[in-house]
Design a protein around this motif. Structure first.
Motif, PDB file in Angstrom:
ATOM      1  N   ASP A 164       0.832  -1.192   0.000  1.00 58.65           N
ATOM      2  CA  ASP A 164       0.000   0.000   0.000  1.00 58.65           C
ATOM      3  C   ASP A 164       0.871   1.247   0.000  1.00 58.65           C
ATOM      4  O   ASP A 164       1.885   1.311   0.689  1.00 58.65           O
ATOM      5  N   SER A 165       0.503   2.221  -0.835  1.00 55.53           N
ATOM      6  CA  SER A 165       1.165   3.517  -0.916  1.00 55.53           C
ATOM      7  C   SER A 165       2.634   3.368  -1.299  1.00 55.53           C
ATOM      8  O   SER A 165       2.942   2.927  -2.400  1.00 55.53           O
ATOM      9  N   ILE A 192      -1.857  -1.098  -4.160  1.00 55.09           N
ATOM     10  CA  ILE A 192      -2.898  -0.447  -3.370  1.00 55.09           C
ATOM     11  C   ILE A 192      -2.530   1.026  -3.221  1.00 55.09           C
ATOM     12  O   ILE A 192      -1.535   1.357  -2.599  1.00 55.09           O
ATOM     13  N   TYR A 193      -3.313   1.874  -3.853  1.00 52.55           N
ATOM     14  CA  TYR A 193      -3.041   3.321  -3.988  1.00 52.55           C
ATOM     15  C   TYR A 193      -1.536   3.612  -4.028  1.00 52.55           C
ATOM     16  O   TYR A 193      -0.988   4.299  -3.167  1.00 52.55           O
ATOM     17  N   PHE A 293      -6.520   0.988   3.739  1.00 52.12           N
ATOM     18  CA  PHE A 293      -6.466  -0.463   3.564  1.00 52.12           C
ATOM     19  C   PHE A 293      -5.980  -1.233   4.790  1.00 52.12           C
ATOM     20  O   PHE A 293      -6.584  -2.245   5.164  1.00 52.12           O
ATOM     21  N   SER A 302     -12.088  -1.180   4.725  1.00 54.50           N
ATOM     22  CA  SER A 302     -10.828  -1.901   4.596  1.00 54.50           C
ATOM     23  C   SER A 302     -11.069  -3.383   4.391  1.00 54.50           C
ATOM     24  O   SER A 302     -10.497  -3.999   3.481  1.00 54.50           O
TER      25      SER A 302
END
Length: 321
Positions: A164-165, A192-193, A293, A302
């Motif tokens: 994520d990120s 994820i983003y 998330f 989430s």
């Protein structure tokens, strides 16, 4: 930025934050939480850890092992191997978020356990080195070293990279590097983003609806720590969107929340992959914000997104080779 009613991305009706997220942000505000970019490095790391501790412990595992992995330059990094059953069907290499500057494997332990349980895959949480003590390219090198370690330590199993990120950024980077270097085969990348570009003046960075748990000021703070020399930020290992060739990469699943300063670069990277012939699945998270998330014990959105990701991983692992 591709239109949100385009055939590729599907029609999405704009909506406000969902009730749980709005209430969560209200509680943070009432507690007097300061914006991340106004904190000292130590305070920012403490705040990030406290935030993620709200997710609880997650489901029990058949086996948990804390290990040490040697990076490419000889440095040692921690990792945690979460094995849900005695017969896992694959391995998910998970890189945590935190702008390459904050975060740890403890912060994603709960979401890692949920992923392991729902996919029956071993999940390896990677504790890559953080900036500014270890600026670019330390994190990307650690991420690739962890992927190679998994291929040796857990042989013969399909591999998924996810994050994520900043972790999504590292997943994209290792997916391209393993193609170029003839490294371990990756069956799926779950982004994820993800942070994919160093351009902090895209429209999504200035949209007032996106200035939430992560805002433009925080991303400036993160980039200044991770790649302090602006000239180096165009390196594809920092900004994967700027890579010349994205063909031949593993199929990709994107999770993009509606309210996120990174939404535009996530969509742009998904479109670049699609144009390069890479199978892409884009999952939109309506009413959600960046950083949602891993907050599995806090935000219902989430767990909903995690369920969709688990279904995508299941489909990838059952797909004929």
């Amino acid at each position: 930025m591709p239109a949100k009613d385009s055939p590729f991305f599907g029609e999405v009706t704009p909506m406000a934050l969902d009730e749980a997220t709005a209430q969560f942000l209200k509680q943070l505000g009432e507690a007097g939480s300061s914006p991340l970019h106004e904190l000292t490095l130590t305070a920012a790391r403490t705040m990030y850890a406290q935030l993620h501790s709200l997710s609880g412990q997650g489901p029990p595992m058949a086996r948990i092992a804390d290990v040490t992995i040697e990076s490419e330059d000889g440095a040692s990094i921690p990792a945690r191997v979460l094995t849900p059953t005695t017969t896992p069907r694959g391995v998910i290499v998970y890189y945590h978020g935190g702008g390459w500057t904050v975060g740890s494997i403890d912060d994603v332990d709960a979401v890692g356990r949920h992923l392991a349980e729902r996919t029956n895959c071993t999940v390896v949480l990677v504790g890559y080195r953080l900036a500014p003590e270890h600026p670019f390219p330390a994190a990307s090198r650690d991420a690739y070293a962890a992927l190679c370690w998994v291929a040796v330590a857990l042989p013969g199993q399909p591999i998924v990279v996810a994050g994520d990120s900043a972790g999504g950024n590292l997943s994209a980077v290792v997916a391209r590097r393993t193609r170029d270097d003839g490294g371990p085969v990756i069956d799926l990348q779950v982004l994820i983003y993800p942070a994919t570009d160093c351009d902090l003046d895209r429209a999504s960075y200035h949209d007032p609806a996106n200035q939430l748990l992560l805002d433009r000021h925080a991303m400036v703070w993160f980039w200044d720590h991770y790649v302090p020399d602006p000239a180096r930020r165009a390196d594809p290992d920092a900004s994967p969107l700027l890579a010349v060739d994205l063909s031949g990469l593993p199929p990709a699943v994107f999770v993009l929340p509606e309210h996120d300063v990174l939404s535009e670069e996530g969509e742009a990277y998904a479109e670049r992959l699609r144009q390069a012939g890479v199978p892409v699945q884009l999952q939109r998270a309506a009413g959600q914000m960046h950083a949602f998330f891993p907050l599995v014990g806090v935000l219902p959105g989430s767990l909903a997104a995690l369920t969709r990701v688990a279904e995508s991983i299941d489909a990838a692992l059952t797909r004929p080779k």
